[in-house]
Write a protein that holds these residues in place. Sequence first.
Motif, PDB file in Angstrom:
ATOM      1  N   VAL A 188       0.809  -1.224   0.000  1.00 27.08           N
ATOM      2  CA  VAL A 188       0.000   0.000   0.000  1.00 27.08           C
ATOM      3  C   VAL A 188       0.843   1.276   0.000  1.00 27.08           C
ATOM      4  O   VAL A 188       0.312   2.365  -0.234  1.00 27.08           O
ATOM      5  CB  VAL A 188      -0.971   0.015   1.204  1.00 27.08           C
ATOM      6  CG1 VAL A 188      -1.965  -1.114   1.096  1.00 27.08           C
ATOM      7  CG2 VAL A 188      -0.221  -0.065   2.529  1.00 27.08           C
ATOM      8  N   VAL A 189       2.141   1.159   0.266  1.00 27.00           N
ATOM      9  CA  VAL A 189       3.026   2.324   0.217  1.00 27.00           C
ATOM     10  C   VAL A 189       3.560   2.475  -1.202  1.00 27.00           C
ATOM     11  O   VAL A 189       4.054   1.518  -1.797  1.00 27.00           O
ATOM     12  CB  VAL A 189       4.188   2.177   1.210  1.00 27.00           C
ATOM     13  CG1 VAL A 189       5.182   3.325   1.046  1.00 27.00           C
ATOM     14  CG2 VAL A 189       3.665   2.137   2.641  1.00 27.00           C
ATOM     15  N   ARG A 190       3.451   3.662  -1.737  1.00 28.74           N
ATOM     16  CA  ARG A 190       3.951   3.908  -3.093  1.00 28.74           C
ATOM     17  C   ARG A 190       5.473   3.807  -3.136  1.00 28.74           C
ATOM     18  O   ARG A 190       6.155   4.090  -2.158  1.00 28.74           O
ATOM     19  CB  ARG A 190       3.513   5.289  -3.571  1.00 28.74           C
ATOM     20  CG  ARG A 190       2.038   5.413  -3.883  1.00 28.74           C
ATOM     21  CD  ARG A 190       1.699   6.841  -4.239  1.00 28.74           C
ATOM     22  NE  ARG A 190       1.998   7.744  -3.135  1.00 28.74           N
ATOM     23  CZ  ARG A 190       2.007   9.084  -3.238  1.00 28.74           C
ATOM     24  NH1 ARG A 190       1.783   9.650  -4.421  1.00 28.74           N
ATOM     25  NH2 ARG A 190       2.272   9.827  -2.194  1.00 28.74           N
ATOM     26  N   ASP A 191       5.982   3.414  -4.293  1.00 26.60           N
ATOM     27  CA  ASP A 191       7.428   3.321  -4.468  1.00 26.60           C
ATOM     28  C   ASP A 191       8.043   4.721  -4.522  1.00 26.60           C
ATOM     29  O   ASP A 191       7.370   5.719  -4.752  1.00 26.60           O
ATOM     30  CB  ASP A 191       7.755   2.559  -5.754  1.00 26.60           C
ATOM     31  CG  ASP A 191       7.291   1.117  -5.677  1.00 26.60           C
ATOM     32  OD1 ASP A 191       7.628   0.444  -4.698  1.00 26.60           O
ATOM     33  OD2 ASP A 191       6.567   0.691  -6.594  1.00 26.60           O
ATOM     34  N   HIS A 194      10.143   8.978   0.281  1.00 26.33           N
ATOM     35  CA  HIS A 194       9.126   9.775   0.974  1.00 26.33           C
ATOM     36  C   HIS A 194       9.802  10.550   2.104  1.00 26.33           C
ATOM     37  O   HIS A 194      10.457   9.965   2.967  1.00 26.33           O
ATOM     38  CB  HIS A 194       8.032   8.878   1.565  1.00 26.33           C
ATOM     39  CG  HIS A 194       7.354   8.000   0.558  1.00 26.33           C
ATOM     40  ND1 HIS A 194       6.172   8.351  -0.062  1.00 26.33           N
ATOM     41  CD2 HIS A 194       7.700   6.778   0.050  1.00 26.33           C
ATOM     42  CE1 HIS A 194       5.806   7.382  -0.889  1.00 26.33           C
ATOM     43  NE2 HIS A 194       6.723   6.422  -0.843  1.00 26.33           N
ATOM     44  N   VAL A 212       3.415   7.584   6.101  1.00 30.03           N
ATOM     45  CA  VAL A 212       3.823   7.507   4.693  1.00 30.03           C
ATOM     46  C   VAL A 212       2.651   6.897   3.932  1.00 30.03           C
ATOM     47  O   VAL A 212       2.314   5.731   4.155  1.00 30.03           O
ATOM     48  CB  VAL A 212       5.085   6.650   4.514  1.00 30.03           C
ATOM     49  CG1 VAL A 212       5.410   6.493   3.035  1.00 30.03           C
ATOM     50  CG2 VAL A 212       6.258   7.273   5.244  1.00 30.03           C
ATOM     51  N   ASP A 213       2.019   7.699   3.073  1.00 31.03           N
ATOM     52  CA  ASP A 213       0.813   7.231   2.374  1.00 31.03           C
ATOM     53  C   ASP A 213      -0.224   6.713   3.366  1.00 31.03           C
ATOM     54  O   ASP A 213      -0.860   5.666   3.157  1.00 31.03           O
ATOM     55  CB  ASP A 213       1.158   6.138   1.362  1.00 31.03           C
ATOM     56  CG  ASP A 213       1.859   6.689   0.130  1.00 31.03           C
ATOM     57  OD1 ASP A 213       1.754   7.908  -0.100  1.00 31.03           O
ATOM     58  OD2 ASP A 213       2.503   5.906  -0.586  1.00 31.03           O
ATOM     59  N   ASP A 214      -0.388   7.431   4.468  1.00 28.68           N
ATOM     60  CA  ASP A 214      -1.339   7.088   5.528  1.00 28.68           C
ATOM     61  C   ASP A 214      -0.983   5.804   6.259  1.00 28.68           C
ATOM     62  O   ASP A 214      -1.797   5.275   7.025  1.00 28.68           O
ATOM     63  CB  ASP A 214      -2.766   6.974   4.970  1.00 28.68           C
ATOM     64  CG  ASP A 214      -3.297   8.302   4.465  1.00 28.68           C
ATOM     65  OD1 ASP A 214      -2.959   9.330   5.065  1.00 28.68           O
ATOM     66  OD2 ASP A 214      -4.054   8.305   3.465  1.00 28.68           O
ATOM     67  N   ARG A 291      11.962   4.714   1.867  1.00 29.20           N
ATOM     68  CA  ARG A 291      11.343   4.075   0.701  1.00 29.20           C
ATOM     69  C   ARG A 291      11.297   2.573   0.931  1.00 29.20           C
ATOM     70  O   ARG A 291      12.037   2.021   1.748  1.00 29.20           O
ATOM     71  CB  ARG A 291      12.108   4.379  -0.582  1.00 29.20           C
ATOM     72  CG  ARG A 291      13.436   3.653  -0.670  1.00 29.20           C
ATOM     73  CD  ARG A 291      14.099   3.825  -2.022  1.00 29.20           C
ATOM     74  NE  ARG A 291      15.395   3.126  -2.076  1.00 29.20           N
ATOM     75  CZ  ARG A 291      16.216   3.162  -3.113  1.00 29.20           C
ATOM     76  NH1 ARG A 291      15.908   3.885  -4.180  1.00 29.20           N
ATOM     77  NH2 ARG A 291      17.357   2.493  -3.089  1.00 29.20           N
ATOM     78  N   THR A 310       0.187   7.480 -10.923  1.00 31.15           N
ATOM     79  CA  THR A 310      -1.171   7.295 -10.445  1.00 31.15           C
ATOM     80  C   THR A 310      -2.104   8.050 -11.357  1.00 31.15           C
ATOM     81  O   THR A 310      -1.783   9.106 -11.893  1.00 31.15           O
ATOM     82  CB  THR A 310      -1.335   7.814  -9.012  1.00 31.15           C
ATOM     83  OG1 THR A 310      -0.920   9.178  -8.967  1.00 31.15           O
ATOM     84  CG2 THR A 310      -0.494   7.008  -8.040  1.00 31.15           C
ATOM     85  N   GLY A 314      -6.614   8.519  -8.445  1.00 31.49           N
ATOM     86  CA  GLY A 314      -5.792   8.040  -7.355  1.00 31.49           C
ATOM     87  C   GLY A 314      -5.428   6.566  -7.443  1.00 31.49           C
ATOM     88  O   GLY A 314      -4.765   6.056  -6.552  1.00 31.49           O
ATOM     89  N   ARG A 316      -3.595   3.115  -9.097  1.00 29.52           N
ATOM     90  CA  ARG A 316      -2.336   2.797  -9.741  1.00 29.52           C
ATOM     91  C   ARG A 316      -2.317   1.309 -10.089  1.00 29.52           C
ATOM     92  O   ARG A 316      -3.085   0.526  -9.548  1.00 29.52           O
ATOM     93  CB  ARG A 316      -1.138   3.154  -8.855  1.00 29.52           C
ATOM     94  CG  ARG A 316      -1.181   2.575  -7.463  1.00 29.52           C
ATOM     95  CD  ARG A 316      -0.166   3.276  -6.589  1.00 29.52           C
ATOM     96  NE  ARG A 316      -0.332   2.962  -5.179  1.00 29.52           N
ATOM     97  CZ  ARG A 316       0.363   2.047  -4.537  1.00 29.52           C
ATOM     98  NH1 ARG A 316       1.266   1.340  -5.176  1.00 29.52           N
ATOM     99  NH2 ARG A 316       0.167   1.836  -3.253  1.00 29.52           N
TER     100      ARG A 316
END
Length: 320
Positions: A188-191, A194, A212-214, A291, A310, A314, A316
């Motif tokens: 669930v964390v984007r590459d 961050h 990080v990405d909630d 990351r 994305t 939102g 991806r």
Amino acid sequence: MSKKPGRRLLGQNRMLWLLDALERDPGRDQLIDALGARVRALPLGRVRNVLHGKWLGHPVHPMTIHLPIGSWMSAAVLDLKPGRSRQADLLVALGLAGSVPTAVTGLTDWAELRREQQRVGLVHAMANTAAVGLYGASLVLRLTGRGTAGRALGYLGLTAVGVGGLLGGHLAYRQAAGVNHAEEVPHVVRDGWHRVGGVDDFPVGEPVRCLVDDVPVLVVRETGGEVHALAERCSHLAGPLSEGTVADGCVRCPWHGSVFRLSDGWNVEGPATAPQPAFDTRVTDGHVEVRLPQHDVPETPYGSEAFAETSADGHRPPRR
């Protein structure tokens, strides 16, 4: 509108209503506290980690249940034939022997669960204890020539096992006991990198919670300046590691005492059986960035570039 205690939701079947009511019933909490304290106080040492399944990567208890259940199910089939079956007697005895490690591993795990899970788990254990008692009596009757009564008790024992299995399934699949509560983090964390804050936002040796990405992430800066980042919710039961203690390069969960190595998230000590997802870290222009490890990223066309993109809504591309 909140649900009133003891009232079924529209469309909720009676079985689920009974199970939900069991979770909320505090009537056995004193027994749970006393029994749980005794189990946790046992001087098991490293054996406790073995019983939890740290060496296996997931709880041992689900594996051990196959021997007694399989033996008793097979005995039930053989009991359908007229006359005494020595093979059925042997299977009943084998199931009783297999129930010992099943009970020991289950009790060890139960002592480290949430209260609602422990309430269901206690009745689960009571049902299985009744099954063991019934099968024990069944074996005695079989060996003393009262095979008909022995078979009858065997079927009653199998019924008790079924009730215990239903409650065990509720524990595992409805209440998420024994599952990895940090498994979804890498998905669930984007590459990419961050930014989580300035270096001064992380006091040396103190656990700090970031998002990080909630997704909650634990960041710890060591004395030499090295920064470590792990998933903040404990893999055991999602305990807040940022409220735990940091010592000797590890963090200890404040809920049940699981210990994780900061450098790579390895579960040094249980009851957690799964490691914490760990992040790569770097300091850029006085800011800490994290990351996902690059070895977790698939190759293109679903690689890091694809994941970084994305759409307007939102979404991806899914990980493959």
